[in-house]
Design a protein around this motif. Structure first.
Motif, short mmCIF file in Angstrom:
data_model
loop_
_atom_site.label_atom_id
_atom_site.label_comp_id
_atom_site.label_asym_id
_atom_site.label_seq_id
_atom_site.Cartn_x
_atom_site.Cartn_y
_atom_site.Cartn_z
N ILE A 122 0.84 -1.21 0.00
CA ILE A 122 0.00 0.00 0.00
C ILE A 122 0.88 1.25 0.00
O ILE A 122 0.63 2.20 -0.75
CB ILE A 122 -0.96 0.00 1.21
CG1 ILE A 122 -2.04 -1.05 1.03
CG2 ILE A 122 -1.60 1.37 1.39
CD1 ILE A 122 -2.95 -1.21 2.21
N SER A 123 1.91 1.26 0.83
CA SER A 123 2.82 2.42 0.87
C SER A 123 3.51 2.63 -0.46
O SER A 123 3.64 3.77 -0.94
CB SER A 123 3.88 2.22 1.96
OG SER A 123 3.27 2.13 3.22
N PHE A 124 3.97 1.56 -1.09
CA PHE A 124 4.64 1.66 -2.37
C PHE A 124 3.70 2.22 -3.43
O PHE A 124 4.06 3.13 -4.18
CB PHE A 124 5.18 0.29 -2.80
CG PHE A 124 5.78 0.30 -4.17
CD1 PHE A 124 7.04 0.83 -4.38
CD2 PHE A 124 5.08 -0.21 -5.26
CE1 PHE A 124 7.61 0.84 -5.64
CE2 PHE A 124 5.63 -0.20 -6.52
CZ PHE A 124 6.89 0.33 -6.72
N CYS A 125 2.49 1.68 -3.51
CA CYS A 125 1.52 2.13 -4.52
C CYS A 125 1.12 3.58 -4.28
O CYS A 125 1.00 4.36 -5.23
CB CYS A 125 0.30 1.22 -4.51
SG CYS A 125 0.64 -0.43 -5.16
N THR A 126 0.92 3.95 -3.02
CA THR A 126 0.55 5.33 -2.70
C THR A 126 1.67 6.30 -3.12
O THR A 126 1.41 7.33 -3.75
CB THR A 126 0.27 5.49 -1.20
OG1 THR A 126 -0.76 4.58 -0.82
CG2 THR A 126 -0.16 6.90 -0.86
N GLY A 127 2.91 5.96 -2.77
CA GLY A 127 4.03 6.80 -3.16
C GLY A 127 4.17 6.89 -4.67
O GLY A 127 4.46 7.96 -5.22
N PHE A 128 3.97 5.77 -5.36
CA PHE A 128 4.08 5.76 -6.82
C PHE A 128 3.04 6.68 -7.45
O PHE A 128 3.35 7.48 -8.33
CB PHE A 128 3.92 4.34 -7.35
CG PHE A 128 3.99 4.23 -8.83
CD1 PHE A 128 5.22 4.25 -9.47
CD2 PHE A 128 2.84 4.12 -9.60
CE1 PHE A 128 5.30 4.16 -10.86
CE2 PHE A 128 2.90 4.03 -10.97
CZ PHE A 128 4.14 4.05 -11.60
N PHE A 129 1.79 6.59 -7.00
CA PHE A 129 0.73 7.41 -7.58
C PHE A 129 0.87 8.89 -7.22
O PHE A 129 0.60 9.75 -8.04
CB PHE A 129 -0.64 6.87 -7.21
CG PHE A 129 -1.00 5.62 -7.94
CD1 PHE A 129 -1.08 5.60 -9.33
CD2 PHE A 129 -1.21 4.44 -7.25
CE1 PHE A 129 -1.39 4.44 -10.01
CE2 PHE A 129 -1.52 3.28 -7.93
CZ PHE A 129 -1.61 3.27 -9.30
N LEU A 130 1.33 9.18 -5.99
CA LEU A 130 1.56 10.58 -5.63
C LEU A 130 2.68 11.19 -6.46
O LEU A 130 2.59 12.34 -6.89
CB LEU A 130 1.88 10.71 -4.13
CG LEU A 130 0.70 10.53 -3.19
CD1 LEU A 130 1.17 10.53 -1.74
CD2 LEU A 130 -0.34 11.61 -3.41
N ASP A 131 3.73 10.39 -6.70
CA ASP A 131 4.82 10.89 -7.54
C ASP A 131 4.35 11.06 -8.98
O ASP A 131 4.75 12.00 -9.66
CB ASP A 131 6.00 9.92 -7.48
CG ASP A 131 7.22 10.47 -8.19
OD1 ASP A 131 7.59 11.63 -7.89
OD2 ASP A 131 7.79 9.77 -9.03
#
Length: 83
Positions: free
Chosen positions: A7-16
């Motif tokens: 979840i953290s990885f996907c959230t960071g990817f989409f925010l970036d």
């Protein structure tokens, strides 16, 4: 546990993806890139006028660049955190 990392990885990817990297001249990654370029120019010479160094000398100067960049970056970070 792995689920939270995903979840953290996907959230960071989409925010970036949405916001991107800031185009600010004093962004830490830009400053580190300028620092690396500075040491490359002074240790290995300018690209249009390359110096005649052997492979071992280039490896040594590259390692010296890594050490200097890490030391300078850590020193600045510690000064910002503790001052």
């Amino acid at each position: 546990m792995l689920f939270y990392h995903l979840i953290s990885f996907c959230t960071g990817f989409f925010l970036d993806f949405i916001f991107g990297d800031p185009h600010f001249p004093f962004h830490p990654v830009c400053l580190m890139g300028k620092l690396i370029s500075f040491f490359d120019r002074h240790f290995l010479g300018k690209p249009e006028n390359p110096c005649n160094k052997t492979g071992k000398q280039k490896v040594f100067l590259g390692l010296l660049t890594v050490i200097f960049v890490c030391l300078i970056t850590e020193t600045v970070l510690l000064l910002l955190l503790y001052l």
